[in-house]
Design a protein around this motif. Structure first.
Motif, PDB file in Angstrom:
ATOM      1  N   ASP A 239       0.772  -1.126   0.036  1.00 48.45           N
ATOM      2  CA  ASP A 239       0.034   0.050   0.037  1.00 48.45           C
ATOM      3  C   ASP A 239       0.818   1.169   0.010  1.00 48.45           C
ATOM      4  O   ASP A 239       0.523   2.270  -0.667  1.00 48.45           O
ATOM      5  N   VAL A 240       2.208   1.057   0.666  1.00 53.73           N
ATOM      6  CA  VAL A 240       2.735   2.324   0.528  1.00 53.73           C
ATOM      7  C   VAL A 240       4.230   2.020  -0.022  1.00 53.73           C
ATOM      8  O   VAL A 240       4.591   3.054  -0.730  1.00 53.73           O
ATOM      9  N   LEU A 241       4.701   1.120   0.122  1.00 48.58           N
ATOM     10  CA  LEU A 241       6.104   0.815  -0.504  1.00 48.58           C
ATOM     11  C   LEU A 241       5.876   0.433  -2.089  1.00 48.58           C
ATOM     12  O   LEU A 241       6.998  -0.012  -2.716  1.00 48.58           O
ATOM     13  N   ALA A 242       4.673   0.353  -2.534  1.00 51.77           N
ATOM     14  CA  ALA A 242       4.742  -0.240  -4.058  1.00 51.77           C
ATOM     15  C   ALA A 242       5.189   0.672  -4.944  1.00 51.77           C
ATOM     16  O   ALA A 242       4.747   1.645  -5.386  1.00 51.77           O
ATOM     17  N   PRO A 243       6.264   0.446  -5.771  1.00 53.67           N
ATOM     18  CA  PRO A 243       6.625   1.137  -6.701  1.00 53.67           C
ATOM     19  C   PRO A 243       6.324   0.749  -8.070  1.00 53.67           C
ATOM     20  O   PRO A 243       5.555  -0.369  -7.982  1.00 53.67           O
ATOM     21  N   THR A 244       6.184   1.469  -9.025  1.00 49.76           N
ATOM     22  CA  THR A 244       5.577   1.130 -10.321  1.00 49.76           C
ATOM     23  C   THR A 244       6.758   1.432 -11.370  1.00 49.76           C
ATOM     24  O   THR A 244       7.637   2.187 -11.002  1.00 49.76           O
ATOM     25  N   ILE A 245       6.648   0.637 -12.413  1.00 43.92           N
ATOM     26  CA  ILE A 245       7.557   0.855 -13.585  1.00 43.92           C
ATOM     27  C   ILE A 245       7.545   2.368 -14.044  1.00 43.92           C
ATOM     28  O   ILE A 245       6.298   2.979 -14.208  1.00 43.92           O
ATOM     29  N   GLY A 246       8.522   3.106 -14.200  1.00 49.88           N
ATOM     30  CA  GLY A 246       8.505   4.611 -14.565  1.00 49.88           C
ATOM     31  C   GLY A 246       8.311   5.531 -13.514  1.00 49.88           C
ATOM     32  O   GLY A 246       8.407   6.755 -13.606  1.00 49.88           O
ATOM     33  N   LEU A 247       8.184   5.035 -12.194  1.00 48.37           N
ATOM     34  CA  LEU A 247       7.948   6.025 -11.216  1.00 48.37           C
ATOM     35  C   LEU A 247       9.463   6.811 -10.803  1.00 48.37           C
ATOM     36  O   LEU A 247      10.433   6.186 -10.956  1.00 48.37           O
ATOM     37  N   ARG A 248       9.311   8.151 -10.662  1.00 47.45           N
ATOM     38  CA  ARG A 248      10.571   8.910 -10.407  1.00 47.45           C
ATOM     39  C   ARG A 248      10.434   9.119  -9.025  1.00 47.45           C
ATOM     40  O   ARG A 248       9.422   9.402  -8.256  1.00 47.45           O
ATOM     41  N   ARG A 249      11.563   9.344  -8.399  1.00 49.73           N
ATOM     42  CA  ARG A 249      11.859   9.639  -7.027  1.00 49.73           C
ATOM     43  C   ARG A 249      13.228  10.491  -7.238  1.00 49.73           C
ATOM     44  O   ARG A 249      14.152  10.238  -7.808  1.00 49.73           O
ATOM     45  N   PRO A 250      13.513  11.405  -5.955  1.00 51.98           N
ATOM     46  CA  PRO A 250      14.573  12.217  -6.163  1.00 51.98           C
ATOM     47  C   PRO A 250      15.788  11.131  -5.960  1.00 51.98           C
ATOM     48  O   PRO A 250      15.791  10.404  -5.210  1.00 51.98           O
ATOM     49  N   ALA A 251      17.048  11.558  -6.573  1.00 52.54           N
ATOM     50  CA  ALA A 251      18.191  10.682  -6.313  1.00 52.54           C
ATOM     51  C   ALA A 251      18.997  11.099  -5.058  1.00 52.54           C
ATOM     52  O   ALA A 251      19.606  10.194  -4.480  1.00 52.54           O
ATOM     53  N   PHE A 252      18.865  12.290  -4.560  1.00 47.17           N
ATOM     54  CA  PHE A 252      19.930  12.698  -3.459  1.00 47.17           C
ATOM     55  C   PHE A 252      19.715  12.033  -2.162  1.00 47.17           C
ATOM     56  O   PHE A 252      20.476  11.783  -1.380  1.00 47.17           O
ATOM     57  N   ASN A 253      18.377  11.745  -1.802  1.00 50.24           N
ATOM     58  CA  ASN A 253      18.302  11.144  -0.854  1.00 50.24           C
ATOM     59  C   ASN A 253      17.328   9.591  -0.710  1.00 50.24           C
ATOM     60  O   ASN A 253      16.715   9.142   0.056  1.00 50.24           O
ATOM     61  N   THR A 254      17.630   9.027  -1.781  1.00 53.74           N
ATOM     62  CA  THR A 254      17.286   7.796  -2.028  1.00 53.74           C
ATOM     63  C   THR A 254      18.630   6.615  -1.992  1.00 53.74           C
ATOM     64  O   THR A 254      19.634   7.325  -2.459  1.00 53.74           O
ATOM     65  N   ALA A 255      18.518   5.638  -1.375  1.00 48.38           N
ATOM     66  CA  ALA A 255      19.704   4.755  -1.531  1.00 48.38           C
ATOM     67  C   ALA A 255      19.982   4.357  -2.697  1.00 48.38           C
ATOM     68  O   ALA A 255      21.387   4.458  -3.091  1.00 48.38           O
ATOM     69  N   ALA A 256      19.006   4.077  -3.664  1.00 50.91           N
ATOM     70  CA  ALA A 256      19.406   3.868  -5.216  1.00 50.91           C
ATOM     71  C   ALA A 256      19.931   4.743  -5.714  1.00 50.91           C
ATOM     72  O   ALA A 256      20.961   4.572  -6.480  1.00 50.91           O
ATOM     73  N   GLY A 257      19.825   6.049  -5.499  1.00 54.16           N
ATOM     74  CA  GLY A 257      20.345   7.216  -6.076  1.00 54.16           C
ATOM     75  C   GLY A 257      21.833   7.457  -5.682  1.00 54.16           C
ATOM     76  O   GLY A 257      22.674   7.567  -6.428  1.00 54.16           O
ATOM     77  N   ARG A 258      21.930   7.311  -4.413  1.00 48.56           N
ATOM     78  CA  ARG A 258      23.372   7.407  -3.964  1.00 48.56           C
ATOM     79  C   ARG A 258      24.223   6.278  -4.296  1.00 48.56           C
ATOM     80  O   ARG A 258      25.466   6.488  -4.303  1.00 48.56           O
ATOM     81  N   ALA A 259      23.820   5.160  -4.557  1.00 49.12           N
ATOM     82  CA  ALA A 259      24.388   4.055  -5.128  1.00 49.12           C
ATOM     83  C   ALA A 259      25.150   4.274  -6.409  1.00 49.12           C
ATOM     84  O   ALA A 259      26.011   4.058  -6.492  1.00 49.12           O
ATOM     85  N   ILE A 260      24.266   4.671  -7.235  1.00 48.53           N
ATOM     86  CA  ILE A 260      24.568   4.859  -8.586  1.00 48.53           C
ATOM     87  C   ILE A 260      25.706   6.206  -8.522  1.00 48.53           C
ATOM     88  O   ILE A 260      26.553   6.385  -9.281  1.00 48.53           O
ATOM     89  N   LEU A 261      25.084   7.256  -7.855  1.00 49.30           N
ATOM     90  CA  LEU A 261      25.996   8.375  -7.664  1.00 49.30           C
ATOM     91  C   LEU A 261      27.511   8.144  -7.165  1.00 49.30           C
ATOM     92  O   LEU A 261      28.593   8.687  -7.476  1.00 49.30           O
ATOM     93  N   SER A 262      27.533   7.012  -6.328  1.00 51.58           N
ATOM     94  CA  SER A 262      28.981   6.800  -5.792  1.00 51.58           C
ATOM     95  C   SER A 262      29.846   6.496  -6.824  1.00 51.58           C
ATOM     96  O   SER A 262      30.927   6.322  -6.458  1.00 51.58           O
ATOM     97  N   GLN A 263      29.408   5.929  -7.986  1.00 51.05           N
ATOM     98  CA  GLN A 263      30.155   5.209  -8.973  1.00 51.05           C
ATOM     99  C   GLN A 263      30.704   6.320 -10.195  1.00 51.05           C
ATOM    100  O   GLN A 263      31.448   6.127 -11.011  1.00 51.05           O
ATOM    101  N   VAL A 264      30.163   7.482  -9.910  1.00 52.69           N
ATOM    102  CA  VAL A 264      30.659   8.735 -11.077  1.00 52.69           C
ATOM    103  C   VAL A 264      32.001   9.135 -10.412  1.00 52.69           C
ATOM    104  O   VAL A 264      32.341   9.261  -9.346  1.00 52.69           O
ATOM    105  N   PRO A 265      32.592   9.768 -11.379  1.00 55.65           N
ATOM    106  CA  PRO A 265      33.840  10.533 -11.199  1.00 55.65           C
ATOM    107  C   PRO A 265      33.373  11.631 -10.384  1.00 55.65           C
ATOM    108  O   PRO A 265      32.530  12.237 -10.342  1.00 55.65           O
TER     109      PRO A 265
END
Length: 266
Positions: A138-164
């Motif tokens: 009911d709350v945690l359900a993501p959907t394909i195409g759903l957008r979320r800010p990258a700066f405060n999400t674990a997934a966003g930070r995981a990706i950003l950690s790999q850029v120069p």
């Protein structure tokens, strides 16, 4: 051939788009993007305000979408139809990552008994490309195409950690972080330090920064050649696992499944 308004011509020149740029097509995409979870039904005026486009342009775009079956009109307001998913299907069908990662998300969800999703970085957002629900959708359900800010999400930070570093610094310089909860980190120096720590430890963990009540752990998803192309994340309610033991509880399954994917991602 219709000519651009002087204002639009100036905007095109400022944006750096060349003469082959299709302004009408771009406007149509902006009209589609105006609809969302909180804006399922909109009048022509609503869309014009949301897109900052002139009403005649919005009217033509909505008329075209309706003729193509991508939108419908009840006489007063417009809404997108399920056929709009064909646009997303074109990406998902041509993107091997989504096809390969979906079974992994399902396996991780089964092993952890929590929701799992994969996301890619798109500008300052993450966009979900695969997911599997478990527990309380009911709350945690993501959907394909759903957008979320990258700066405060674990997934966003995981990706950003790999850029120069230079790319990360430029990204942070233009970032406009917004407070989402009492726990959201918005100080850019603190964010940079957090992302560099993620790079060092190999995973990102956030506690109630995106939404109160749950935290998440994510790891980078790498292609066969080592290039990071996405992140895979497990999200759980606070009462399901204390933050201190969160990584320990779910990280092993997450890493095993993601590492097994790497040889398949060409």
């Amino acid at each position: 051939m219709a000519r651009l308004r002087a204002e639009d011509a100036e905007k095109r020149a400022a944006s750096g788009h060349g003469p082959d740029f299709l302004e009408a097509f771009a406007r149509g995409l902006r009209v589609i993007g105006a609809f969302g979870r909180e804006k399922k039904h909109m009048t022509l005026s609503d869309v014009a305000r949301a897109t900052d486009l002139p009403k005649p342009s919005v009217r033509r775009a909505l008329y075209t979408l309706t003729c193509l079956g991508l939108a419908e009109n009840d006489g007063r307001s417009f809404r997108l139809t399920p056929r709009i998913m064909e646009l997303a299907s074109a990406y998902l069908g041509s993107n091997m990552v989504s096809t390969v990662v979906q079974p992994a998300c399902e396996s991780i969800a089964d092993r952890t008994e929590q929701s799992c999703f994969a996301a890619v970085l798109d500008g300052y957002d993450i966009v979900m490309i695969a997911h599997s629900l478990h527990g309380r959708p009911d709350v945690l359900a993501p959907t394909i195409g759903l957008r979320r800010p990258a700066f405060n999400t674990a997934a966003g930070r995981a990706i950003l950690s790999q850029v120069p570093d230079k790319v990360l610094d430029a990204w942070l310089d233009k970032l406009e972080p917004k407070v989402m909860t009492d726990f959201t980190v918005t100080d850019k120096k603190a964010l940079r330090a957090e992302i560099l720590q993620v790079r060092k430890q190999g995973y990102a963990i956030t506690a109630q920064e995106m939404r109160r009540g749950y935290h998440a752990v994510a790891v980078p998803l790498r292609r066969y050649d080592g290039a990071t192309i996405a992140a895979v994340c497990v999200a759980a309610w606070v009462e399901d696992s204390a933050v201190g033991s969160f990584a320990e509880k779910y990280l092993s399954a997450l890493k095993e499944e993601v590492e097994a994917l790497q040889p398949q991602l060409l």
